[in-house]
Write an enzyme that holds these catalytic residues in place. Structure first.
Site, PDB file in Angstrom:
ATOM      1  N   ASP A   1       0.766  -1.066   0.068  1.00 41.11           N
ATOM      2  CA  ASP A   1       0.069   0.010   0.074  1.00 41.11           C
ATOM      3  C   ASP A   1       1.016   1.391  -0.010  1.00 41.11           C
ATOM      4  O   ASP A   1       1.762   1.370   0.855  1.00 41.11           O
ATOM      5  CB  ASP A   1      -0.846   0.100   1.183  1.00 41.11           C
TER       6      ASP A   1
ATOM      7  N   THR B   1      -7.206   3.581  -1.000  1.00 45.18           N
ATOM      8  CA  THR B   1      -6.864   2.283  -0.951  1.00 45.18           C
ATOM      9  C   THR B   1      -8.080   1.374  -1.459  1.00 45.18           C
ATOM     10  O   THR B   1      -7.731   0.345  -2.086  1.00 45.18           O
ATOM     11  CB  THR B   1      -6.574   1.875   0.615  1.00 45.18           C
TER      12      THR B   1
ATOM     13  N   ASN C   1     -13.100   4.653   0.939  1.00 45.31           N
ATOM     14  CA  ASN C   1     -12.734   3.838   1.862  1.00 45.31           C
ATOM     15  C   ASN C   1     -13.611   3.684   2.870  1.00 45.31           C
ATOM     16  O   ASN C   1     -13.492   2.768   3.450  1.00 45.31           O
ATOM     17  CB  ASN C   1     -11.282   4.527   2.512  1.00 45.31           C
TER      18      ASN C   1
ATOM     19  N   ASP D   1       2.532   2.808   3.168  1.00 48.16           N
ATOM     20  CA  ASP D   1       1.433   3.823   3.152  1.00 48.16           C
ATOM     21  C   ASP D   1       1.301   4.343   4.616  1.00 48.16           C
ATOM     22  O   ASP D   1       1.216   5.555   4.666  1.00 48.16           O
ATOM     23  CB  ASP D   1       0.036   3.038   2.779  1.00 48.16           C
TER      24      ASP D   1
ATOM     25  N   HIS E   1       1.992   8.004   5.507  1.00 45.12           N
ATOM     26  CA  HIS E   1       1.234   9.164   6.159  1.00 45.12           C
ATOM     27  C   HIS E   1       1.805   9.754   7.391  1.00 45.12           C
ATOM     28  O   HIS E   1       1.754  11.020   7.472  1.00 45.12           O
ATOM     29  CB  HIS E   1       0.016   8.571   6.619  1.00 45.12           C
TER      30      HIS E   1
ATOM     31  N   ASP F   1      -1.478   0.519  -4.847  1.00 47.88           N
ATOM     32  CA  ASP F   1      -2.731   1.133  -4.983  1.00 47.88           C
ATOM     33  C   ASP F   1      -2.730   2.446  -5.446  1.00 47.88           C
ATOM     34  O   ASP F   1      -3.628   3.218  -6.243  1.00 47.88           O
ATOM     35  CB  ASP F   1      -3.784   1.117  -3.846  1.00 47.88           C
TER      36      ASP F   1
END
Length: 441
Positions: free
Chosen positions: A40, A76, A97, A200, A204, A247
């Site tokens: 991800d 995602t 999501n 991911d 973040h 993704d």
């Protein structure tokens, strides 16, 4: 007789049967297996500032795309569902999501939404179910959408991550790979989708240019190495096609910009005109104005901020393939790269974010593939993720569902003489026996 004698006898009998029947003996008499792995939030160029020997080796041994363009909206669950359906998001219907209901005002977070069957099962069949209906066995390990039923049918084997799941546990990553190898070798699965929540989560928290993200990319690369070692250890190299992708990408949030996108500071805008809102989720938003207030709200918002792009549903840019779905509300919007949307108060504090225009380079992601059906040392031009599904179906030799992809885009990746299921699906044990025979001689 001994193990070698039994092995030779088994293969000799098979060969004799085929020759007596007048059937030419091909290199492969079996249906190859397929492992789709998603890391991800792995941006397309994350391997350019980190040493990634295993991803590099995979590219040398197989196929690498310069980059892959994800579907919009670059989130995602929607993007992962595009990979396994071959449909743009407006056509497969997993538009966010979060599960939401504009009547009840219910909004559920990401992990809760993973288990909401009606959010996923809304008319599109993912590849797991299609493959099973055509005689194959499939598994999903943490992959979004892999833990609910479709038209009453579940994936044969699946694992669902918990809400407390620790995304960055490298020991657990290896255990998960070991489990997937068992699925292939002992349970004889044909297709497995395997999901990792990194880089991911780290992107973040710390931002895509951080040292923490670079360290996580190194962990991803080590994991790719471990995966390929175990494919070899389990005698799957000649039978398993491996695809590693993602993704979406990630970009840096301009948290300290002087021109933040803040709805609560827009002149003449009031939440009293709004029936339902879905804001504070990165750079995307939806608003359902109260009856008779659509024009009023739109006129206030359309030029409210230079970094914010607000549209009526019917005027949303068609190239995004996003708005033409009943789940999309009358007003939708996205902000420019680096800017997130703040609603009633400022509650978004990530240093990295996605969900932006899929044409932005920071949203692009990776594609690597290696295995018996893939060419070696080939780098292909960028392509859209919507085309991956047709490739998956080709590799599994199954008939795809109606979709938005085009096999012609990915077909040049494959060896021209690739063969699939020609004489019925043989057991993995017999496949391994044939491999051992070739090695003996």
């Amino acid at each position: 007789m001994g193990c070698h004698g039994a092995l030779l006898s088994s293969v000799a009998l098979l060969t004799f049967f085929l020759l007596v029947a007048g059937v030419p003996l091909p290199n492969q008499l079996y249906h190859k297996k397929l492992l789709l792995v998603s890391f991800d939030g792995f941006r397309w160029n994350y391997d350019q500032d980190v040493d990634t020997p295993n991803l590099d080796s995979m590219a040398q041994d197989g196929v690498k795309a310069h980059y892959m363009t994800p579907a919009f909206v670059t989130m995602t669950s929607p993007c992962h569902f595009t990979l396994v359906t071959g449909k743009y998001i407006e056509n497969h219907g997993v538009v966010h999501n979060m599960y939401y209901n504009t009547t009840t005002k219910v909004k559920l977070p990401f992990h809760a939404t993973l288990g909401i069957e009606r959010w996923w099962d809304n008319g599109s069949l993912p590849i797991w179910i299609t493959a099973q209906r055509q005689g194959l066995k499939t598994g999903s390990f943490f992959y979004p959408g892999g833990n609910v039923s479709y038209q009453g049918e579940f994936v044969n084997v699946s694992r669902k991550e918990s809400v407390w799941h620790k995304y960055n546990d490298e020991i657990e990553w290896r255990q998960n790979i070991d489990t997937v190898m068992t699925w292939f070798t002992e349970d004889d699965l044909d297709l497995v989708t395997l999901y990792f929540g990194e880089p991911d989560s780290t992107g973040h928290r710390y931002g895509p240019e951080s040292q923490e993200r670079k360290d996580m990319v190194s962990q991803v690369d080590r994991t790719v190495g471990y995966l390929r070692e175990n494919i070899e250890k389990n005698n799957l190299t000649d039978y398993l096609n491996l695809i590693i992708t993602s993704d979406h990408g990630m970009t840096t949030v301009l948290k300290n910009a002087s021109d933040l996108v803040e709805f609560h500071k827009f002149p003449n805008f009031t939440f009293k005109d709004i029936e339902f809102e879905l804001l504070d989720y990165g750079p995307n938003g939806m608003l359902l104005p109260k009856e008779g207030k659509l024009e009023t709200v739109y006129e206030v918002l359309k030029n409210a901020h230079p970094k914010l792009h607000v549209y009526k549903k019917e005027s949303f840019p068609a190239n995004f393939h996003y708005a033409n779905n009943d789940r999309i509300v009358p007003l939708l919007m996205y902000s420019d790269p680096g800017y997130v949307i703040h609603g009633r108060i400022n509650v978004q504090f990530n240093n990295g974010e996605h969900g932006f225009d899929n044409a932005d380079m920071d949203m692009k992601t990776i594609f690597r593939a290696v295995g018996p059906d893939f060419k070696r040392g080939l780098e292909v031009e960028p392509f859209e993720s919507v085309h991956v599904y047709e490739l998956l179906c080709k590799l599994l030799d199954i008939i795809p569902e109606a979709n938005d992809g085009n096999l012609d885009v990915t077909l040049p990746m494959l060896r021209s003489g690739s063969s699939h299921l020609s004489y019925g699906k043989l057991s993995l044990g017999l496949m391994m026996a044939m491999t051992s025979l070739r090695r003996i001689f």
